[in-house]
Structures are given as C-alpha cells and as structure tokens.
Design a protein around this motif. Sequence first.
Motif, mmCIF file in Angstrom:
data_model
loop_
_atom_site.group_PDB
_atom_site.id
_atom_site.type_symbol
_atom_site.label_atom_id
_atom_site.label_comp_id
_atom_site.label_asym_id
_atom_site.label_seq_id
_atom_site.Cartn_x
_atom_site.Cartn_y
_atom_site.Cartn_z
ATOM 1 N N ASN A 62 1.364 9.932 -2.957
ATOM 2 C CA ASN A 62 1.606 8.524 -2.660
ATOM 3 C C ASN A 62 1.627 8.286 -1.154
ATOM 4 O O ASN A 62 1.363 7.188 -0.689
ATOM 5 N N PHE A 71 11.992 3.126 -13.266
ATOM 6 C CA PHE A 71 10.756 2.366 -13.418
ATOM 7 C C PHE A 71 10.971 1.265 -14.447
ATOM 8 O O PHE A 71 11.890 1.332 -15.257
ATOM 9 N N ASP A 72 10.158 0.244 -14.363
ATOM 10 C CA ASP A 72 10.267 -0.882 -15.263
ATOM 11 C C ASP A 72 8.887 -1.392 -15.616
ATOM 12 O O ASP A 72 7.932 -1.141 -14.897
ATOM 13 N N MET A 73 8.795 -2.091 -16.700
ATOM 14 C CA MET A 73 7.516 -2.606 -17.176
ATOM 15 C C MET A 73 7.613 -4.106 -17.329
ATOM 16 O O MET A 73 8.557 -4.579 -17.972
ATOM 17 N N ILE A 126 6.328 10.551 -20.030
ATOM 18 C CA ILE A 126 5.000 10.244 -19.450
ATOM 19 C C ILE A 126 4.517 11.450 -18.660
ATOM 20 O O ILE A 126 3.381 11.899 -18.789
ATOM 21 N N ALA A 140 3.317 14.170 -4.062
ATOM 22 C CA ALA A 140 2.720 13.448 -5.197
ATOM 23 C C ALA A 140 1.444 12.718 -4.805
ATOM 24 O O ALA A 140 0.713 12.243 -5.663
ATOM 25 N N GLY A 171 0.390 8.715 -19.880
ATOM 26 C CA GLY A 171 0.338 10.026 -19.236
ATOM 27 C C GLY A 171 -0.980 10.743 -19.465
ATOM 28 O O GLY A 171 -1.319 11.687 -18.754
ATOM 29 N N MET A 183 5.119 13.246 -11.658
ATOM 30 C CA MET A 183 6.404 12.966 -11.027
ATOM 31 C C MET A 183 7.197 11.968 -11.862
ATOM 32 O O MET A 183 6.664 11.008 -12.395
ATOM 33 N N PRO A 232 9.835 9.194 -11.427
ATOM 34 C CA PRO A 232 10.474 8.429 -10.350
ATOM 35 C C PRO A 232 11.945 8.169 -10.672
ATOM 36 O O PRO A 232 12.392 8.381 -11.796
#
Lengths: 269, 355
Positions: A55, A89-91, A155, A53, A104, A84, A86
Amino acid sequence: MTSRIELALNQVTFSYENNRILDRINFALTTGSFNSLIGPNASGKTTLLGCIAGNLTPDTGQIILSGKDSQLRQPKETAQLLAMVPQQFDMPFAFYVREIVAMGRIPHKRFLGRLSQSDNEAIDQAIELTDLSDLQGETLSHLSGGEKQRVALAIALAQEPNVLLLDEPTTHLDLSSQIDILNMVKDLCYAKGMTVLSVMHDINLASRYSDHILVLHKNRILHQGTALEVIAPNMLRDVFAVRSEVHMHDGYPTISLLSSYNSDLGTGQ
Amino acid sequence: MTAGQHPNPSTRPSHFVVLLIATFALFASALLASMVGSVDIPLSDSIAIVLANVGIQTGNPIQSHAHILVDIRIPRVVAAATTGMCLACAGVLYQGVLRNPLADPFVIGASGGAALGALLGMLIAANRILPAEFAITPTLSLIGALLSVWLAYSLSRSRGFTRISSLLLAGFAIGSFTGSLSALLIFINNSMRLRLVQTYTWLLGGVSTNDWITTISTFSLAIITIICSLLIAIHLNALSLGNNSARRLGVDVEKVRLVAILLASMLTGLAVWLSGIVALVGLVIPHSMRMLVGPDHRILIPTSALVGSTFVVITDMVARSAFSPAEIPVGIITSLIGIPVFVLLIRKNLHQYDF
C-alpha cells in the motif's frame, strides 16, 4: 526445522512529507513462524505493514517476499502470496459474509472469472477455520466487532497466502475472542506453514504466541529475538517508558506494570 | 442475532431468472409504450407494422399508424430505454467507485454539468462553429459530466477521505451552479430564448424524438459502455472493501476508479444529451436492484440496465399520456418518485455515515 526465509526487509526506509517514519529496517522471518511487531504509538508499525503489503512504496530498500523483490512483482502476484488483515473494515453495501470472503479469491481469478471448485474449497476452508459457518448468510452490519474481525481474517485466508500480516488483530475483541483468534492464527502457522507478522499491543500475548519479536522504536528496529531475549525491564523502560517486573509464567516471560515514567517522572530512576 | 433470521446467499433469486424476467418486462413495456399515446395504435397494427419493416407482410395496418410508430414512437421508446439504462448504470458505477449508495448522477452534480455542456454544444452546433460531423453536443455533455464529478469529488475530499455529507453538499453546489449557468445561457441566447419551452422541457428531463441514426448510434454506444463496465465489475466489488484492501487483492485501484468514473460520466453524458436531466433514476433503480439481486456488480449492472430502461420507458409513457394532449417532461415524474426514496436512504444511512 529447516529455516527458510519467507519475508526479508533490507534497509527499508520510508518518509512522509519529509518526516522519516521508517529508518533502515532490516529483518528476516522464517517460513511458518509467528512474529510480533511491538512498539509504542506512532513508532511506525502500521506504516511498516503498509510498506510490506504494497500500500506504501518505500523510499529505499528491498522487501524480499518468497525469494523475490516484491517491487518486481505484479500486484496480483503479490496478492497471491501475501494477505493482510486490517485493524478494521466496513462495507457500504450489503454483501453476505460468504460473498465478502469470496473476494479473497480475486487475485487467483481472471477478471470475469467464476468461482472454480478450488476457489470454493478455499472459501469453505477459510469460513470453517474462522468459525463463520453459521454467519455465512449475514451482512456485515449485523456482526459484532469480533465477528467482523473474523470475516477480515477469512478474506485473508481465502487468498491462501504464504505470508499473513495482522494489524492489531485483538484490538476490538474481548479476552476470550483475543485468545481464540491468536490460537487460530498460530495453528495456521504450524498446519499450513504460513508466516505471520502481527502488530501487537499486548506484550504478554506477544510473548506467549511469538516465535520472534521485533521491537520498533523511534522508526528503527531496536531489538529482535525470542520473547526471552527481548522482553526485559530495560527494553520496556527504553521503548515504552514504563517501570515493570518481568517474571516467568508457564515458560513465557510475563510483565507486570508498576508505573509509567511519564506520569511519575523520576521515581523509577 | 442468529443466522436463521437473515437470508442465506442461496435465497437470492437466480441471476438467469432475474435477467429473463427483466428482459421480458422491458420488451413488454416497450411494446405497450409504442401503442399508447395521443393516437392509440392497436396491438395487431403494431405487430403488423414492425413485421412489415423486417419484410414480413401480415396485414394492412393504417398508413398513418405506420408513420407514427416507426418515425416517432419507436425512436422515442428507444431513447427512453437508452436514457434509463445509462442513468441506472451510471448510478451503479458512481456508487461503487465512491463507495456511497447516494451517489446518483443528479445528486453529485454530474447531470447538471452534462446539461450545461450539452447546451454549449447546441450553441456551437447552431452557430456552425465546427463541422457537423464533429459530435460536439454529446462530447461537451460528457466533458461537463466529468468536470462536475471531478469538482464534487475534489471539493468533498479531505485527508484522503470523502464524507457523505460533503459530497452531497458539493453535488448540490455544483448542480445549482451549473443549473444557473444553463438558465443564463438559455436567456441570453436569442435562438434558445425563442425556443424557451422546448429547451426548458428538455432540461427538465424531456425525452426527445430523434432520427433513427441518432437513436441507434446512442443506443449502441450505451450498450458498448455498459459491456465495458461489466469488465470491471469484480474490481468494483473489491473496491467496496476500501481502497487499501482492494489494492492488497491485486486490484489496480487508481485505474479501476478512473475507468469507472469515465464510463459513468460517458453514460450520464449520453443520457443528458438524449433527455436532459432525468433525475434520480440512478438512485432509485440501483438501490431497489441491490435489494433484489444483492450488491455484486456482475449482476447489479445488467439488472439495473434492464430495469432502468423499463422504468424510464413506462414513466415516459405516463408523462406523455397522463395529461394528454399536454406532455410533461419525464424528469418531473422520476423526481416525484425519486425524492422520497432519496430521503428514506438518507434517513437509513444517518447512523452509518456519521453526518
């Protein structure tokens, strides 16, 4: 089916603080195939996805994405080709689901770019495919684990990538949601020619959905091939330290676990 | 929970309408603030004076009113507006880049660092160590803000992760430490000790009145900085997905973070230089604007700038007229409003952030 190579890894090695996490990884994934990456904890699965990816940067080796070394691509260019999902995930802020999915499209836009017609179509399609139409106006904090997972997938789909990486997409999901999300992804492989590489925990799901399975063990790809070629009691013993029976069910090799070599050492020898 | 219980994206107010109302509110509050004070200037005089200054004669305003308005009130209102927009935008930027709705310039210690820097700058300027053209006070104010943020961030970060509680504690520590150093500086320096009330008033968030050149140049600098931050707005949105996810969307995370922190610290430095520590504007305004227009930085930044300006213009007007003839620093009022909001935010985020 013409088999074009969409993603290939060539002698990829990655170390972290002098520990080798990935050791000379080689494989090639054909366009439109569903591929599973299996292996015990700490075998380097997430690290491998991180390298692909972008990263993480491998120490040596090449990652060829859609015909070009991905290190020679701009990050934005890579983001147009590869997405990708994950593990979770959180916002911190209350974006609506639709606004999150719209992120996206960032790789396809200029920095202040407004959403174009084609952007909106891609977003609509991603929302429809992941069955989020009714949740568009929700914030993430109101969603269940499975719904969040679908947002993460949406996304990635809005990116319209050639290659989709999934990091244990079924971990937080109940049984029916696991099947739903894998069916969804499998359909995308066939319908859109998307190439999927998914880290899988459940060997039986991997067997059922994968065209190709990669077994990562002790930082190396130990086996790779179709489910029939790969899933066998010997592999499960060597890699996962379990005693098992493999039988055919519905045309797919399916495992029944008998015991762990770790807990009752010796009985299986 | 069904979708019907929650607002649809289309229910957020139109960006155009929000910006229009906010702009109107800013101008109305600025007009009001330039009329109200120890000497009240009637609206007709205010308009006539302003028009006279752009070459249109409409009446005969009282001459002393003209002086008060042009040389004292308007520069002060512009300074208050600049302070408000700088702090509100700095709050938005710090919050976006640290992914934390509590990251206000005051809370994370940036204001304290900027104040210490500005005080050092004033000392250097007073002692004529450097030529006057070198704007040492605002420069040191910016450096102070930057250093404090860097310290707070490094102290609170472990294993690539910043816990909100650590960040607040680090901010508290740095704020207190720089505050004590500032107090020390004021007391050991003769010229500052002689002007104790004045210096301390500034430190507590007293909007000062400057000449037109200073006022206009800081205002323009603030506008330029805010326009620059709009250019990274969409990338700040992506950062709220997390650094790795943002990187996978092609965002140059390190660059965006560095630019955002530089811009936010620049805005903090400017605000502190103008008005000392006007606490918690950067918390209250972004938080309430997020509830109004949503968290998209492309609309959050301009709305916060406009409403932040209006907020400080009005609170400054209250600060100088409520206890007239005594003037109290505006920072005291913003703190009185901001602390309850801060406490509510902490309560609300208690579960989310696992203190």
